[in-house]
Design an enzyme around this catalytic site. Structure first.
Site, mmCIF file in Angstrom:
data_model
loop_
_atom_site.group_PDB
_atom_site.id
_atom_site.type_symbol
_atom_site.label_atom_id
_atom_site.label_comp_id
_atom_site.label_asym_id
_atom_site.label_seq_id
_atom_site.Cartn_x
_atom_site.Cartn_y
_atom_site.Cartn_z
ATOM 1 N N LYS A 198 0.801 -1.130 -0.243
ATOM 2 C CA LYS A 198 0.319 0.272 -0.062
ATOM 3 C C LYS A 198 0.878 1.122 -0.236
ATOM 4 O O LYS A 198 0.405 2.232 -0.364
ATOM 5 C CB LYS A 198 -1.040 0.517 1.290
ATOM 6 C CG LYS A 198 -1.688 -1.058 1.600
ATOM 7 C CD LYS A 198 -2.727 -0.989 2.782
ATOM 8 C CE LYS A 198 -3.113 -2.538 3.058
ATOM 9 N NZ LYS A 198 -3.607 -2.133 4.143
ATOM 10 N N GLY A 199 1.966 1.462 0.520
ATOM 11 C CA GLY A 199 2.911 2.252 0.880
ATOM 12 C C GLY A 199 3.282 3.593 -0.421
ATOM 13 O O GLY A 199 2.819 4.465 -0.224
ATOM 14 N N GLU B 293 7.862 2.006 -5.655
ATOM 15 C CA GLU B 293 7.991 1.348 -3.813
ATOM 16 C C GLU B 293 8.228 3.099 -3.319
ATOM 17 O O GLU B 293 8.501 4.339 -3.872
ATOM 18 C CB GLU B 293 9.661 1.066 -4.238
ATOM 19 C CG GLU B 293 9.078 -0.437 -3.839
ATOM 20 C CD GLU B 293 7.955 -0.946 -2.635
ATOM 21 O OE1 GLU B 293 7.118 -0.048 -1.821
ATOM 22 O OE2 GLU B 293 8.879 -2.136 -2.113
ATOM 23 N N LYS C 120 17.166 4.183 2.031
ATOM 24 C CA LYS C 120 18.302 3.907 2.900
ATOM 25 C C LYS C 120 18.564 3.274 2.796
ATOM 26 O O LYS C 120 19.441 2.089 3.108
ATOM 27 C CB LYS C 120 16.965 3.364 4.465
ATOM 28 C CG LYS C 120 16.364 4.559 5.259
ATOM 29 C CD LYS C 120 16.214 3.330 6.251
ATOM 30 C CE LYS C 120 14.513 4.174 6.756
ATOM 31 N NZ LYS C 120 13.969 2.867 7.592
ATOM 32 N N PHE D 267 13.431 6.071 11.155
ATOM 33 C CA PHE D 267 11.848 4.948 10.859
ATOM 34 C C PHE D 267 10.606 6.844 10.408
ATOM 35 O O PHE D 267 10.359 6.956 11.343
ATOM 36 C CB PHE D 267 11.492 4.617 11.599
ATOM 37 C CG PHE D 267 9.506 3.520 11.070
ATOM 38 C CD1 PHE D 267 10.297 2.375 10.397
ATOM 39 C CD2 PHE D 267 9.091 4.159 11.800
ATOM 40 C CE1 PHE D 267 9.285 1.394 9.974
ATOM 41 C CE2 PHE D 267 7.791 3.107 10.975
ATOM 42 C CZ PHE D 267 7.966 2.545 9.975
ATOM 43 N N VAL D 268 10.418 6.202 9.055
ATOM 44 C CA VAL D 268 9.620 7.594 8.610
ATOM 45 C C VAL D 268 8.018 6.660 8.290
ATOM 46 O O VAL D 268 8.293 5.818 7.685
ATOM 47 C CB VAL D 268 10.431 7.546 7.174
ATOM 48 C CG1 VAL D 268 11.502 8.952 7.427
ATOM 49 C CG2 VAL D 268 10.902 7.313 6.455
ATOM 50 N N ASP E 226 3.600 4.184 6.592
ATOM 51 C CA ASP E 226 3.199 3.418 7.947
ATOM 52 C C ASP E 226 3.797 3.313 8.955
ATOM 53 O O ASP E 226 4.935 2.619 8.500
ATOM 54 C CB ASP E 226 1.759 2.471 7.455
ATOM 55 C CG ASP E 226 2.703 1.296 7.296
ATOM 56 O OD1 ASP E 226 3.333 0.943 6.110
ATOM 57 O OD2 ASP E 226 2.213 0.289 8.273
ATOM 58 N N ARG F 200 -0.952 7.399 6.415
ATOM 59 C CA ARG F 200 -0.671 7.021 5.918
ATOM 60 C C ARG F 200 -0.446 8.283 5.202
ATOM 61 O O ARG F 200 -0.136 8.551 3.537
ATOM 62 C CB ARG F 200 -0.808 5.992 4.638
ATOM 63 C CG ARG F 200 -0.336 4.908 5.229
ATOM 64 C CD ARG F 200 -1.043 3.366 3.894
ATOM 65 N NE ARG F 200 -0.887 2.468 4.501
ATOM 66 C CZ ARG F 200 -0.204 1.792 4.480
ATOM 67 N NH1 ARG F 200 1.346 1.453 3.624
ATOM 68 N NH2 ARG F 200 0.304 0.140 5.095
HETATM 69 P P1 IMP Z 1 12.578 -3.871 2.645
HETATM 70 O O1 IMP Z 1 12.282 -4.739 1.550
HETATM 71 O O2 IMP Z 1 13.211 -3.778 3.474
HETATM 72 O O3 IMP Z 1 13.502 -2.690 1.057
HETATM 73 O O4 IMP Z 1 11.742 -3.171 2.231
HETATM 74 C C1 IMP Z 1 10.849 -2.384 1.809
HETATM 75 C C2 IMP Z 1 9.543 -1.989 2.596
HETATM 76 O O5 IMP Z 1 9.661 -2.025 4.222
HETATM 77 C C3 IMP Z 1 8.312 -0.359 2.183
HETATM 78 O O6 IMP Z 1 7.714 -0.721 1.448
HETATM 79 C C4 IMP Z 1 7.883 -0.281 3.170
HETATM 80 O O7 IMP Z 1 6.857 -0.463 3.272
HETATM 81 C C5 IMP Z 1 8.175 -0.805 5.087
HETATM 82 N N1 IMP Z 1 9.179 -0.223 5.277
HETATM 83 C C6 IMP Z 1 11.094 0.228 5.356
HETATM 84 N N2 IMP Z 1 11.675 1.136 5.464
HETATM 85 C C7 IMP Z 1 10.301 1.970 6.389
HETATM 86 C C8 IMP Z 1 10.089 3.459 7.165
HETATM 87 O O8 IMP Z 1 11.158 4.103 7.936
HETATM 88 N N3 IMP Z 1 8.737 3.457 7.494
HETATM 89 C C9 IMP Z 1 7.981 3.043 7.054
HETATM 90 N N4 IMP Z 1 7.867 1.572 6.528
HETATM 91 C C10 IMP Z 1 9.649 0.827 6.134
HETATM 92 MG MG MG Z 2 4.303 -0.940 4.771
#
Ligand code: IMP
Ligand code: MG
Length: 175
Positions: free
Chosen positions: A41-42, A97, A129, A150-151, A157, A163
C-alpha cells in the site's frame, strides 16, 4: 509510550522532487509502452503524484505486497497480497516503491516480474535508506536518500497509521 513526529521532508520539497522525477521518466520513456506499477500500500500517494508528473500515455497497475508485520523491521519475507490485473509481456515496467530499506522487497518483485517477459523492469523509489541495504537492489530513480530513521507519512505507515500525512516525518518512540 510516547510518540514524537518531526518533519523530514515537507510537502513542498516532495512535490518539487516528484516533478523532477516525472520529467526524467518522461524523457527516458518517450515512445515506449510504459506501465507504472504501484506497489501497495505504501506507494499509493507517491504513485498518484508521480503518474501525473509523467507526460506520456501510460498504463497503471497495482501490486499488493506485505513485507512487514506490525513492527519496524523487515522480515525479509515478501508476500503478494494482490497481483497485477494484466500481463506485462513486451511492456516497459516501472515499479514505484515508497522506500527501499533492506532492498529485499524490490529485489523479489523485480525478479518476479522479469519472469513474465516484459521489455524492461526498472525501479523508482521515493526514499532510499542505503545504511540498511542487505542486497544490491538497483534503483533507477531515487527521490531522496535518507539516514537510517523510521519514517511515516505520504503513504508510509507504522502499523497502518500515518499514511495520510502530507509530508514525511521521523517517528520516534519513547518510554
Ligand atoms: P525492504 O524490503 O526492507 O526494502 O522494505 C521495504 C518496505 O518496508 C517498504 O515498502 C515499506 O513498506 C517498509 N519500510 C521500510 N522502511 C520503512 C520506514 O522507515 N517507514 C515505513 N515503512 C518502511
Ligand atoms: Mg509498509
Amino acid at each position: 509510550m510516547t510518540e514524537r513526529l518531526t518533519t523530514m521532508l515537507t510537502a513542498e520539497q516532495i512535490a518539487l522532487r516528484v516533478r523532477e522525477l516525472g520529467a526524467a521518466i518522461t524523457r527516458d520513456y518517450a515512445g515506449r509502452n510504459l506501465v507504472v506499477v504501484c506497489v501497495l500500500k505504501g506507494s499509493f500517494v507517491f504513485a498518484a503524484d508521480l503518474a501525473r508528473a509523467i507526460d506520456l500515455p501510460l498504463r497503471i497497475d497495482f501490486l499488493g505486497v506485505r513485507s512487514y508485520g506490525e513492527g519496524t523491521e523487515s522480515s525479509g519475507v515478501v508476500q503478494i497480497t494482490q497481483d497485477l490485473s494484466r500481463p506485462i509481456e513486451h511492456d516497459e515496467v516501472l515499479l514505484v516503491e515508497d522506500i527501499v530499506d533492506t532492498g529485499l522487497t524490490i529485489a523479489h518483485l523485480t525478479n518476479l516480474l522479469r519472469t513474465r517477459g516484459p521489455a524492461s523492469v526498472k525501479v523508482c523509489a521515493l526514499l532510499h535508506k542505503p545504511a540498511r541495504s542487505r542486497i544490491d537492489a538497483s534503483i533507477d530513480y531515487v527521490g531522496f536518500t535518507i539516514d537510517d530513521r523510521f519514517v511515516v507519512g505520504y503513504g508510509l505507515d507504522f502499523g497502518e497509521r500515518f499514511r495520510n500525512l502530507p509530508y514525511v516525518g521521523i517517528l520516534e518512540q519513547g518510554g
